[in-house]
Design an enzyme around this catalytic site. Structure first.
Site, PDB file in Angstrom:
ATOM      1  N   HIS A  38     -15.507  40.391  32.805  1.00 41.75           N
ATOM      2  CA  HIS A  38     -14.918  41.375  33.717  1.00 41.75           C
ATOM      3  C   HIS A  38     -15.983  42.306  34.294  1.00 41.75           C
ATOM      4  O   HIS A  38     -16.086  42.474  35.518  1.00 41.75           O
ATOM      5  CB  HIS A  38     -13.862  42.200  32.980  1.00 41.75           C
ATOM      6  CG  HIS A  38     -13.300  43.316  33.810  1.00 41.75           C
ATOM      7  ND1 HIS A  38     -12.107  43.224  34.473  1.00 41.75           N
ATOM      8  CD2 HIS A  38     -13.787  44.550  34.106  1.00 41.75           C
ATOM      9  CE1 HIS A  38     -11.880  44.344  35.143  1.00 41.75           C
ATOM     10  NE2 HIS A  38     -12.900  45.165  34.927  1.00 41.75           N
ATOM     11  N   GLU A  39     -16.752  42.919  33.422  1.00 34.54           N
ATOM     12  CA  GLU A  39     -17.747  43.877  33.895  1.00 34.54           C
ATOM     13  C   GLU A  39     -18.808  43.206  34.767  1.00 34.54           C
ATOM     14  O   GLU A  39     -19.326  43.811  35.712  1.00 34.54           O
ATOM     15  CB  GLU A  39     -18.392  44.607  32.714  1.00 34.54           C
ATOM     16  CG  GLU A  39     -17.433  45.451  31.897  1.00 34.54           C
ATOM     17  CD  GLU A  39     -16.662  46.462  32.728  1.00 34.54           C
ATOM     18  OE1 GLU A  39     -17.168  46.893  33.785  1.00 34.54           O
ATOM     19  OE2 GLU A  39     -15.543  46.817  32.320  1.00 34.54           O
TER      20      GLU A  39
ATOM     21  N   HIS B 288     -17.821  43.175  38.339  1.00 37.28           N
ATOM     22  CA  HIS B 288     -18.231  44.399  39.031  1.00 37.28           C
ATOM     23  C   HIS B 288     -19.712  44.322  39.413  1.00 37.28           C
ATOM     24  O   HIS B 288     -20.110  44.708  40.518  1.00 37.28           O
ATOM     25  CB  HIS B 288     -18.028  45.614  38.125  1.00 37.28           C
ATOM     26  CG  HIS B 288     -16.617  46.067  37.980  1.00 37.28           C
ATOM     27  ND1 HIS B 288     -15.780  46.295  39.048  1.00 37.28           N
ATOM     28  CD2 HIS B 288     -15.889  46.366  36.864  1.00 37.28           C
ATOM     29  CE1 HIS B 288     -14.598  46.718  38.603  1.00 37.28           C
ATOM     30  NE2 HIS B 288     -14.637  46.756  37.284  1.00 37.28           N
TER      31      HIS B 288
ATOM     32  N   HIS C 239     -20.291  42.244  42.414  1.00 38.62           N
ATOM     33  CA  HIS C 239     -19.867  42.967  43.611  1.00 38.62           C
ATOM     34  C   HIS C 239     -20.994  43.874  44.104  1.00 38.62           C
ATOM     35  O   HIS C 239     -21.244  43.978  45.315  1.00 38.62           O
ATOM     36  CB  HIS C 239     -18.621  43.789  43.285  1.00 38.62           C
ATOM     37  CG  HIS C 239     -17.799  44.172  44.468  1.00 38.62           C
ATOM     38  ND1 HIS C 239     -16.689  44.981  44.374  1.00 38.62           N
ATOM     39  CD2 HIS C 239     -17.897  43.864  45.777  1.00 38.62           C
ATOM     40  CE1 HIS C 239     -16.154  45.147  45.569  1.00 38.62           C
ATOM     41  NE2 HIS C 239     -16.882  44.486  46.441  1.00 38.62           N
TER      42      HIS C 239
END
Length: 737
Positions: A520-521, A524, A527
């Site tokens: 998940h991290e 980020h 991105h």
């Protein structure tokens, strides 16, 4: 799938800052408050001369020179950075030439670069590696930063130039990204109060300074409360059920506090605590749970009074700006648009999740009753501190495995290198080289240089995996340097996670939830690293809160993708892959306990909206805070009144009272609609292959906020999002009918 705590630094463009809400940036004061231009310039030069932030770092990718930065450098560097930007912005406002994009908007975008360098490092480290001196600096500087921001946004001369350009925007011949930059600046000026009367601006400044101070206080009090509320265990026998590694870690934690011969259970910044799933001692489970829900609520580490003040002041500020509530103010600039839209979504999902949670509770109650009958003991009613323990037993019986079987296959470095990095290589063509020659702020931090398929340099990635007493709980991504073609910068991003560090020489073995959090991290991080925009205002994750979680939640799909899972799930001793039968059980169990996990998240989202949809004249006093919370949570209850405890109770709800998600915690599930839609698209278009990754990168991940997020998604997918894949993924399809 359990929602992990995450925090993204939110970009405040005019200050050139990557500021978290912990900085409380919504503040006051006037431009040009130094006596003369000459003395101001002299003071600024003197302050900047000795600062490690005065110049752009000469390290690769402009990595901050952590080895040259002292805690005592931050405050004077902040002051120098603010003074520099005041000079820059004063010059723009006083320019006698007619406003143009080149003499107004571009200089604003370039302004405050020293201040940005200071803030990017400082606010990341007060979360990841704070100290008493940093905490004091944060308290001192938060209202000053608030004042600095207001000095810019509330300057009528500067706003007049922006407004004139905005009214002429159709005749300026701007490219799409430049036009959007102009529009966003104008929006931010208006939302910051630029059109208020002089008297109302003064009132706004006062409100902003108070809010800034209180949110900083909330954050620092919570860190202290987390540490003070850790549970001390006197007998090793009480830890029955924990792995030897967890027991050793608890002993080491106790020893670090000079509690030799005891064990210390540190609290995660969530209501539910991970060790509750293994601990057999019910009394100890209750102690830990009680410590969790009571922290920061009364005593010397009290956040309740601060919450009452923050809620009231935010509502007053919203009213001053012309909005019925803080939520209405916040959501106007998010993808959702209105509180009505958020309430509609939460109202649709909460009953379905509660119905599933009720079914899960019934199964666990049956197990408790059967065990009591078999052991000739008195049965008891399932309580919140029992849920994880009996859920784990049900999962073990239903899927014939438990975490002790899977953790040896989830060794930290294997997960990182052969899982997270491998998926990024297969999907996007990335490669990673660890750099041990670059300075870091803490010895456990690792640095990786990231390259594109063609070998061209892309970014630096910092990985900070372990929990520390001076580190905030949860997991999050930060940017130390944002990508910008205007400024010629490449990204430097970090992932912070709070894995318990085992004693020296012991392997770091993860739960599948921790594995999922790493993926998940890193979503980020991707991105941020893939950003390819001209203006740093639009860089990477500087997007609305209800879109920022989309890339990260989508990236979770690779944690359970069979190809990726087979590549990283290898025994840390033998290197043998996880047996296919166990892999199948792990995959089959993904929807297990989804009713509880969805309900605890939705309960927290409903609580957030309840606090922030209040008008200014209806906010509760400090003594009424917890009663208000209890009433709000009944909205998330099932038909029998059973309330799944929220993922965060008010007093430790850091997301909304310190970390920039006020009225925005719903964003995770709003983004998850997009994420699950994208996962469905990937699975129907061949899964883990470069063509898919390249398309997502070009259409979404590289674009930041340079276009409307809804348009970016539609351009990628070919249509707007649909909720079906989310309901299916969370096991809510039948319950939602």
């Amino acid at each position: 799938m359990q929602i992990s705590t995450r925090r993204i630094s939110r970009h405040i463009s005019l200050c050139g800052l990557m500021l978290t809400a912990a900085a409380g940036v919504m503040g006051c004061s006037a431009i040009g408050d130094t006596p003369t231009k000459t003395s101001q310039a002299t003071t600024t030069a003197a302050l900047a001369a000795s600062s490690p932030f005065a110049q752009i770092s000469s390290l690769p990718y402009n990595l901050p020179p952590f080895d040259k930065i002292k805690d005592s450098d931050y405050k004077p560097s902040f002051e120098a950075g603010m003074a520099q930007q005041r000079q820059e912005v004063n010059a723009i406002a006083a320019n006698p030439a007619a406003p143009s994009f080149d003499n107004t908007i571009l200089p604003l975008e370039r302004s405050g670069q020293m201040l940005a360098r200071v803030a990017d490092v400082f606010f990341n480290l007060v979360s990841a590696n704070t100290s008493p001196e940093l905490d004091q600096t944060q308290q001192d500087i938060a209202p000053e930063l608030a004042a600095h921001k207001d000095a810019i946004f509330l300057d009528p001369q500067l706003f007049a130039r922006v407004e004139q350009l905005y009214q002429q925007r159709s005749t300026l011949g701007l490219d799409p990204e430049s036009l959007r930059l102009l529009e966003r600046y104008r929006t931010e000026f208006v939302r910051a109060g630029a059109r208020l009367s002089a008297a109302d601006k003064d009132q706004l400044r006062k409100l902003n300074q108070q809010i800034s101070t209180l949110t900083t206080q909330f954050q620092q009090t919570l860190l202290k409360a987390n540490n003070d509320s850790a549970v001390v265990v006197d007998k090793r026998a009480d830890l029955d059920g924990l792995s030897p590694e967890s027991i050793d870690a608890a002993a080491q934690a106790a020893s670090s506090r000079k509690l030799d011969g005891k064990w210390l259970i540190a609290l995660q910044n969530t209501t539910d605590q991970p060790l509750l799933a293994q601990l057999k001692n019910r009394q100890l489970r209750e102690r830990i749970y009680t410590a969790s829900i009571n922290r920061a609520n009364g005593g010397g580490d009290d956040n309740v009074a601060a919450v009452a003040q923050i809620v009231k002041l935010r509502a007053q500020r919203a009213a001053l700006l012309g909005y019925p509530s803080h939520a209405a103010y916040v959501l106007e600039d998010e993808t959702a648009g209105t509180p009505t839209a958020v309430n509609r979504m939460l109202g649709q999902l909460a009953p379905a999740a509660a119905a599933n949670a009720r079914k899960e509770a019934a199964v666990m109650q049956q197990l408790i009753d059967r065990q009591a009958k078999a052991s000739h003991t008195k049965p008891f009613k399932l309580q919140p501190w029992d849920w994880a323990f009996y859920a784990e037993q049900v999962r073990k019986a239903r899927y014939s495995f438990d975490e002790s079987q899977t953790k040896p296959y989830f060794e930290l470095n294997h997960v990182l290198q052969d899982g997270v990095f491998y998926a990024a290589h297969e999907l996007y063509g990335l490669s990673f080289k660890e750099r041990t020659d670059l300075p870091v702020y803490q010895q456990d931090v690792r640095v990786f240089e990231v390259f594109n398929q063609d070998g061209s340099p892309l970014a630096l990635f910092l990985f900070d995996p372990f929990a520390r007493e001076n580190k905030q709980g949860g997991a999050w991504m930060n940017s130390y340097v944002s990508q910008s073609r205007l400024l010629g910068t490449k990204p430097v991003v970090s992932n912070n996670i709070n894995i318990v560090k085992p004693p020296a020489g012991k392997p770091v073995l993860l739960t599948f939830d921790e594995v999922n959090t790493m993926f998940h991290e890193f979503g980020h991080a991707l991105h941020g690293m893939f950003s390819n925009v001209r203006y740093s205002r639009f860089s990477g994750a500087n997007v609305p809160a209800d879109f920022v979680e989309y890339p990260s939640q989508f990236n979770e799909m690779w944690s359970h993708n069979p190809q990726v899972l087979a590549h990283y799930a290898k025994h840390y001793k033998t290197g043998k892959p996880m047996p296919r039968a166990l892999v199948n059980k792990v995959l089959a169990a993904r929807k297990f306990n989804a009713g509880f996990e969805s309900s605890e998240y939705l309960a927290a989202s409903i609580l957030d909206q309840a606090w922030h949809q209040l008008p200014a004249d209806q906010t509760p006093a400090a003594k009424e805070v917890m009663a208000f919370e209890a009433k709000a949570l009944q909205t998330a209850a099932g038909s029998d009144g059973y309330v799944v405890p929220p993922r965060y109770h008010t007093a430790y709800f850091q997301h909304i009272f310190a970390n920039g998600y006020s009225a925005g915690y719903y964003a995770y599930i709003w983004s998850d609609v997009l994420a699950k839609d994208t996962e469905h698209w990937m699975n129907t278009h061949g899964g883990l292959k470069r063509a898919n990754g390249d398309l997502l990168r070009s259409k979404v991940l590289s674009r930041g906020f340079s276009s409307d997020p809804s348009a970016l998604f539609k351009d990628f997918y070919g249509r707007g999002p649909e909720v079906g894949p989310l309901l299916e993924a969370r096991g809510l399809t039948e319950a939602a009918k």
